[in-house]
Structure formats: C-alpha cells, structure tokens
Design a protein around this motif. Structure first.
Motif, short mmCIF file in Angstrom:
data_model
loop_
_atom_site.label_atom_id
_atom_site.label_comp_id
_atom_site.label_asym_id
_atom_site.label_seq_id
_atom_site.Cartn_x
_atom_site.Cartn_y
_atom_site.Cartn_z
N GLY A 103 0.77 -1.24 0.00
CA GLY A 103 0.00 0.00 0.00
C GLY A 103 0.80 1.28 0.00
N GLY A 104 2.12 1.20 -0.10
CA GLY A 104 2.93 2.41 -0.10
C GLY A 104 2.85 3.18 1.21
N ILE A 105 2.69 2.44 2.31
CA ILE A 105 2.55 3.06 3.63
C ILE A 105 3.74 2.68 4.50
CG2 ILE A 105 1.13 3.25 5.71
CD1 ILE A 105 -1.27 2.45 3.97
N GLY A 106 4.33 3.66 5.15
CA GLY A 106 5.45 3.40 6.04
C GLY A 106 4.98 3.08 7.44
N LEU A 107 4.42 1.88 7.61
CA LEU A 107 3.97 1.48 8.94
C LEU A 107 5.16 1.05 9.78
CD1 LEU A 107 0.67 -0.53 8.40
CD2 LEU A 107 0.95 1.56 9.68
N PRO A 108 5.16 1.38 11.07
CA PRO A 108 6.27 1.00 11.94
C PRO A 108 6.29 -0.49 12.21
CG PRO A 108 4.49 1.94 13.23
CD PRO A 108 4.12 2.13 11.79
N GLY A 109 7.42 -0.98 12.69
CA GLY A 109 7.55 -2.39 13.01
C GLY A 109 7.61 -2.61 14.51
N GLY A 110 8.01 -3.81 14.90
CA GLY A 110 8.12 -4.13 16.31
C GLY A 110 9.37 -3.49 16.92
N ALA A 111 9.43 -3.48 18.22
CA ALA A 111 10.53 -2.82 18.92
C ALA A 111 11.53 -3.83 19.46
CB ALA A 111 9.99 -1.97 20.06
N VAL A 112 12.73 -3.36 19.77
CA VAL A 112 13.71 -4.19 20.45
C VAL A 112 13.25 -4.41 21.88
CG1 VAL A 112 15.62 -3.39 19.01
CG2 VAL A 112 15.05 -2.14 21.10
N TYR A 113 13.73 -5.49 22.48
CA TYR A 113 13.35 -5.79 23.86
C TYR A 113 14.26 -5.04 24.83
CZ TYR A 113 12.56 -8.23 28.23
OH TYR A 113 12.29 -8.51 29.54
N ILE A 114 13.66 -4.19 25.62
CA ILE A 114 14.41 -3.38 26.59
C ILE A 114 13.98 -3.78 27.99
CG2 ILE A 114 14.78 -1.03 27.46
CD1 ILE A 114 14.26 -0.09 24.54
N GLU A 115 14.95 -4.00 28.85
CA GLU A 115 14.67 -4.37 30.24
C GLU A 115 14.38 -3.08 31.02
OE1 GLU A 115 17.52 -7.06 31.93
OE2 GLU A 115 17.74 -8.18 30.05
N ARG A 116 13.12 -2.72 31.04
CA ARG A 116 12.70 -1.45 31.62
C ARG A 116 12.99 -1.36 33.12
NH1 ARG A 116 10.96 2.78 28.08
NH2 ARG A 116 10.30 1.79 26.13
N GLY A 117 13.05 -2.52 33.78
CA GLY A 117 13.31 -2.51 35.21
C GLY A 117 14.68 -1.98 35.57
N ARG A 118 15.59 -1.95 34.60
CA ARG A 118 16.94 -1.44 34.84
C ARG A 118 17.00 0.09 34.75
NH1 ARG A 118 21.36 -5.13 33.71
NH2 ARG A 118 20.61 -7.26 33.35
N ILE A 119 15.92 0.70 34.26
CA ILE A 119 15.95 2.13 33.95
C ILE A 119 15.15 2.90 34.99
CG2 ILE A 119 15.32 3.86 32.22
CD1 ILE A 119 15.64 1.52 30.15
N ARG A 120 15.72 3.96 35.48
CA ARG A 120 15.08 4.79 36.50
C ARG A 120 14.72 6.15 35.91
NH1 ARG A 120 14.78 0.57 38.10
NH2 ARG A 120 15.56 -0.40 40.01
N GLY A 121 13.53 6.61 36.21
CA GLY A 121 13.11 7.93 35.77
C GLY A 121 12.16 7.88 34.59
N ARG A 122 11.01 8.52 34.76
CA ARG A 122 9.99 8.49 33.71
C ARG A 122 10.46 9.17 32.42
NH1 ARG A 122 4.68 10.44 36.93
NH2 ARG A 122 6.21 11.91 37.76
N TRP A 123 11.24 10.24 32.57
CA TRP A 123 11.71 10.95 31.38
C TRP A 123 12.59 10.04 30.52
CZ3 TRP A 123 9.66 15.02 29.36
CH2 TRP A 123 9.00 15.95 30.16
N ARG A 124 13.40 9.21 31.16
CA ARG A 124 14.26 8.30 30.40
C ARG A 124 13.44 7.27 29.63
NH1 ARG A 124 19.23 7.06 34.66
NH2 ARG A 124 20.20 9.13 34.52
N HIS A 125 12.41 6.75 30.26
CA HIS A 125 11.53 5.80 29.57
C HIS A 125 10.87 6.45 28.36
CE1 HIS A 125 11.63 2.31 32.27
NE2 HIS A 125 11.74 3.18 33.28
N SER A 126 10.41 7.68 28.53
CA SER A 126 9.76 8.39 27.43
C SER A 126 10.74 8.66 26.30
CB SER A 126 9.17 9.71 27.94
OG SER A 126 8.11 9.48 28.84
N LEU A 127 11.95 9.05 26.65
CA LEU A 127 12.95 9.36 25.64
C LEU A 127 13.33 8.12 24.84
CD1 LEU A 127 14.79 11.45 24.36
CD2 LEU A 127 16.49 10.96 26.13
N ILE A 128 13.42 6.97 25.50
CA ILE A 128 13.73 5.72 24.79
C ILE A 128 12.68 5.45 23.72
CG2 ILE A 128 13.84 3.21 25.04
CD1 ILE A 128 15.05 3.73 27.84
N SER A 129 11.42 5.64 24.06
CA SER A 129 10.34 5.40 23.10
C SER A 129 10.33 6.44 21.98
CB SER A 129 8.99 5.40 23.81
OG SER A 129 8.88 4.32 24.70
N ALA A 130 10.66 7.68 22.32
CA ALA A 130 10.64 8.76 21.32
C ALA A 130 11.80 8.68 20.35
CB ALA A 130 10.66 10.12 22.02
#
Length: 268
Positions: A103-130
C-alpha cells in the motif's frame, strides 16, 4: 575481556553493511538509468533505504536505553544494526516492507526488547520510546532536503521520484508510530506518566495496536484524512503529490508487465 566483548557487541553487522551497500548500488543505478532497469533499481533502492531506516530506528531505541541504564542491550546484538538480531525480526522488518509493497505506507515495526526494570526515571523511559520516531523524522529531513533547499538541478527524474516516495514512507512512519496507541512508540512516550491501574488495563491489548492502525487505514474516510495531512506536510517541504505518486508507480516495477504503469511518470 569485558572491553573486547563490548567492542564485539557494538561492531556494525556485515548484514547491515550488505544492505547499505545494495542500497548504494541501487541508488547509483537509479541515478544513471543503468541497463534501462529503472523500476527494479527504484524498488531495490527504496526497499534497501527503508530497511536501513528501520535498523536505525531500532538502534536509536537501543542506544538510548543503553545510556539510560539497560546495559544488557549490547549482549542482545541490538547495537550492531543487524536486523536479524531483533526480538521480532518479522515485525521489525518483514511486515513493514510488505506494508510498503502492498500500500505504499510506512507502517512502523516491532521494537527491540528493553529491560525497563533497569531504567530509572519516567523521562528516560519516554525518551527511549521517542528515539525511534525521531530517527524517522531525521531521515525524512534528509530525503526532503533537495526539495526544500531547491537543489534539484541535475537530479534525474527517477531519483527525484524515488526520494519523494521514500520521504513519504519516513513521514508516515514517524506520524503513525507517534500515535498514543498501545504497542506503538507514541504510547511508550506517555505510558510512564499513566497510573499503574491504567497501564495494567491497557497491557493485554498492546500487541494488537499495529493491527488496529493498519485496519483503520483501510477505512476510506480515515485513509483520505490521513493522506490529506501527509500531502499538506510534504507539500510544505516542496515534495508534491505527483512526485510521490510517480515514485510509488516506479517502485511497483512488476506492473509494467501488465501495462499498468502511468505514462505520465515516464523518466526517459
């Protein structure tokens, strides 16, 4: 030994280098019109560049997670840019390529697996996704630069059309993946700021977010509204609808065997 292992974990994969080399050769073939196989060259160039952008998208997630505290990222192979190292290579590469072909559409794919429990701080989690969608934005800026810089003199029509189509894929990927829908990066940006109760309620439907987006785009009204917005955005960057359409027309090179190519998109 730890240093040597870390270097191996971050060494660029021969698989990625091979894809990048194929993309470069295909781009040269599009530019020069090599052997008159322009359609096939456009297909290989755009598909290769699209896969490269997917690899960079996932790399951006992984690299940001590494600097945010998840030191396990390297051992998973995510820093090598190897698409075969992803947790869901089918979702991360194969399906996005199929969406482009269908369809000529740039749909996103799946993400890499990140161990979120190792990361502290909501801003860091948001930045990883962004980080992923921001990579698509950067890729779109590069693809559209010749248009908004008015630097198209001497650029062959076929290459111009291919860039226009590739730019559309990057813009659609950036916008779609930024939607706050469970399973997409946009939701990952806002998720750390939601209550635990809401996150638990949303968790079961997260795997179906991408499917829901794909289904919505098949609804005529939604499809028209979405692509009207894409047209307005890319038009503001100097990439008009005709160029994108011709890029997609050339991309589907197999249609020439059925006499379905648009004569208005002829390049030579």
């Amino acid at each position: 030994m730890t240093t040597a292992a870390a270097r191996r974990d971050r060494r660029i994969s021969p698989v990625f280098l091979g894809i990048a080399a194929l993309t470069a050769v295909a781009g040269w073939a599009v530019w020069t019109g090599f052997a008159g196989a322009t359609g096939l060259a456009v297909f290989l160039f755009v598909t290769g560049a699209w896969v490269v952008s997917l690899c960079l998208h996932e790399y951006a997630h992984a690299r940001t997670a590494l600097h945010s505290g998840d030191l396990s990222i390297g051992s998973k192979g995510y820093l090598t840019l190897n698409p075969l190292a992803y947790t869901h290579a089918l979702l991360s590469v194969v399906l996005p390529v199929l969406f482009v072909v269908m369809g000529g559409i740039g749909l996103p794919g799946g993400a890499v697996y990140i161990e979120r429990g190792r990361i502290r701080g909501r801003w860091r989690h948001s930045l990883i996704s962004a980080a992923g969608p921001l990579t698509n934005v950067a890729f779109a800026i590069v693809c559209t630069a010749p248009f908004w810089l008015d630097a198209l003199d001497g650029v062959p029509l076929a290459f111009r059309y291919a860039l226009a189509f590739l730019a559309m894929l990057q813009v659609t990927a950036a916008i779609l993946n930024s939607l706050p829908i469970p399973g997409l990066d946009g939701y990952g940006v806002v998720e750390p700021w939601l209550s635990h109760r809401i996150r638990r309620q949303v968790e079961p439907i997260a795997p179906f977010g991408l499917i829901a987006v794909f289904a919505l785009l098949w609804v005529p009204g939604v499809n028209v509204a979405f692509f009207d917005a894409i047209d307005a955005l890319l038009g503001g960057l100097g990439v008009d609808e005709a160029q994108r359409y011709c890029g997609y027309d050339l991309y589907r090179f197999w249609r020439a065997f059925f006499g379905e190519h648009n004569p208005g998109c002829a390049v030579g």
